[in-house]
Design an enzyme around this catalytic site. Structure first.
Site, short mmCIF file in Angstrom:
data_model
loop_
_atom_site.label_atom_id
_atom_site.label_comp_id
_atom_site.label_asym_id
_atom_site.label_seq_id
_atom_site.Cartn_x
_atom_site.Cartn_y
_atom_site.Cartn_z
N ARG A 107 24.04 16.84 1.41
CA ARG A 107 23.01 16.89 0.38
C ARG A 107 23.05 18.23 -0.36
O ARG A 107 22.12 18.61 -1.04
CB ARG A 107 21.62 16.64 0.98
CG ARG A 107 21.44 15.20 1.49
CD ARG A 107 20.01 14.88 1.87
NE ARG A 107 19.85 13.50 2.35
CZ ARG A 107 19.75 12.44 1.57
NH1 ARG A 107 19.82 12.59 0.26
NH2 ARG A 107 19.61 11.22 2.07
N ASP B 21 18.44 2.74 -1.49
CA ASP B 21 17.06 2.67 -2.02
C ASP B 21 16.96 1.87 -3.31
O ASP B 21 15.86 1.49 -3.70
CB ASP B 21 16.53 4.09 -2.30
CG ASP B 21 16.60 4.97 -1.06
OD1 ASP B 21 16.57 6.21 -1.22
OD2 ASP B 21 16.72 4.42 0.04
N HIS C 275 12.91 5.69 0.70
CA HIS C 275 12.39 6.96 0.16
C HIS C 275 11.07 6.69 -0.59
O HIS C 275 10.17 6.12 0.01
CB HIS C 275 13.44 7.63 -0.72
CG HIS C 275 13.13 9.07 -0.93
ND1 HIS C 275 13.39 9.72 -2.12
CD2 HIS C 275 12.56 10.01 -0.12
CE1 HIS C 275 12.99 10.97 -2.03
NE2 HIS C 275 12.49 11.17 -0.83
#
Ligand code: F6P
Length: 375
Positions: free
Chosen positions: A76, A137, A181
């Protein structure tokens, strides 16, 4: 004789099923169809900074279509705020140097919302960048679908199917927490496909009393078990108000210090939200007098072989990415559009999140089949 184009590729953000299928789609199109060169960089943007590479050729691309995760590794890390030797530093200049050192004509970035933002920054810093939308997501803006969502939908749906048998046998409320998320696509889709009795998503703050009423109504009609599909980002009206207030403080912040304080407030709310699903299950047990149990699906939703739908999507997007690079089209995301694809300028994607609109057809579908949405 023009020099052969050379492409760099990396995967960034949370992993998802189908990432290797995308790498394969891009690689085979670039190498095999257009006869260009391709270099893989390891662990997201960090590998580009640290110059850690993986040779991509016919043999490394062979057999990865069905393999979960990413052969390149991911992280990330952000190019402009990277932790190096204990200090957070802007590594954009180093990335530009390595991009030039390897004679890259384009950098392909596979990732979700955060990656789109980082890719736009690099495009604005002078690199040629093309991105592909990847996340379970399904919350990347301007694309019909993201790689990983279809597989995660299959996994979450199968989990709900399996939870039905234990809920029915023990006359229990089973609360299944699903990833996504701050978007409810995965929970809403799997909740409908799995026949959940209650579906809670971040876009519709819930009232616990109304959920308990729905469960009690089922009991009165002889069905004394319920499946509650709750998105990890779903929250009660009270919590949603607290988050909205804190997010408003960020927008109104007049100084970096005010912005930092508001972000600390959101981090504290996020930390408290971690136990939300367990608290909700306990509240429902107290209100309905039915035993409740919790299953948190977690990283199972990101694991294993991609579904055929994701393999098809990944290969389509990867192939279209190769075409755009061949045509010198840069600064775009390869968006899924129906059966085809469409290049979308990164400026229209970066910093935007695709959430479930209140009037989305899936919401109406859930209500029509009697699902409680907590409101
Ligand atoms: O973005 C994909 C995702 O799985 C989200 O659904 C989840 O909230 C997040 O990643 C978890 O992040 P990490 O892998 O860093 O724990």
């Amino acid at each position: 004789m023009a020099r052969t184009k050379r492409i760099g590729i990396l995967t960034s953000g949370g992993d998802s099923p189908g990432l290797n299928a995308v790498i394969r789609g891009v690689g085979k199109t670039i190498l095999g169809f257009y006869g260009l060169e391709i270099i893989g960089f390891r662990d997201g943007f960090r590998g580009l900074v640290e110059d850690r590479r993986l040779k991509l050729d016919k043999s490394t691309l062979s057999g990865i279509l069905t393999v979960g995760g990413t052969i390149l590794g991911t992280s990330r890390d952000k190019p402009h705020r990277m932790l190096i030797d204990g200090r957070t530093r802007d590594m954009t200049a180093v990335i530009k140097e390595n991009y030039k050192k390897w004679g890259l004509d384009c950098l392909v970035c596979l990732g979700g919302g955060g990656t789109q933002k980082n890719a736009l920054r690099l495009q604005q810093a002078g690199l040629n960048v093309v991105t592909l939308p990847k996340t379970i997501d399904n919350d990347v803006a301007m694309t019909d679908a993201t790689v990983g969502f279809a597989t995660a939908l299959d996994i979450a749906t199968e989990t709900i199917d399996r939870l039905h048998s234990t809920a029915h046998s023990h006359h229990r409320i089973i609360v299944a927490e699903i990833m996504g998320h701050r978007a409810g696509w995965l929970t809403l889709g799997a909740g409908i496909a799995g026949g959940a009795d209650v579906i809670l998503i971040p876009e519709i703050p819930y009232d616990v009393a109304k959920i308990a009423d729905a469960i009690r109504r089922r009991s009165r009609h002889g069905t004394n078990f319920s499946i509650v599909a709750v998105a990890e980002g779903a929250m009660s009206h009270e919590d949603a108000r607290a988050f909205a207030l804190a997010e408003g403080k960020i927008e109104r912040a007049k100084s970096q210090e005010q912005k930092r304080d508001a972000k600390r407030e959101i981090a504290a709310l996020d930390a408290r939200h971690q136990g939300n699903t367990l608290r909700l299950a306990k509240q429902l047990e107290e209100l309905t007098h039915l035993e409740s149990r919790v299953t948190i699906l977690g990283y199972v939703q990101r694991g294993g072989t991609p579904s055929p739908a994701d393999r098809l999507l990944a290969t389509r997007l990867g192939s279209a990415c190769g075409d755009l690079i061949h045509e010198n089209v840069f600064g775009v995301m390869v968006a899924a559009r129906g059966d085809g694809t469409e290049p979308v300028p990164l400026e229209k994607v970066a910093g935007k999140r695709k959430v479930v609109p209140p009037n989305h057809p899936w919401i109406e579908t859930a209500r029509h089949v009697g699902t409680c949405l907590g409101d």
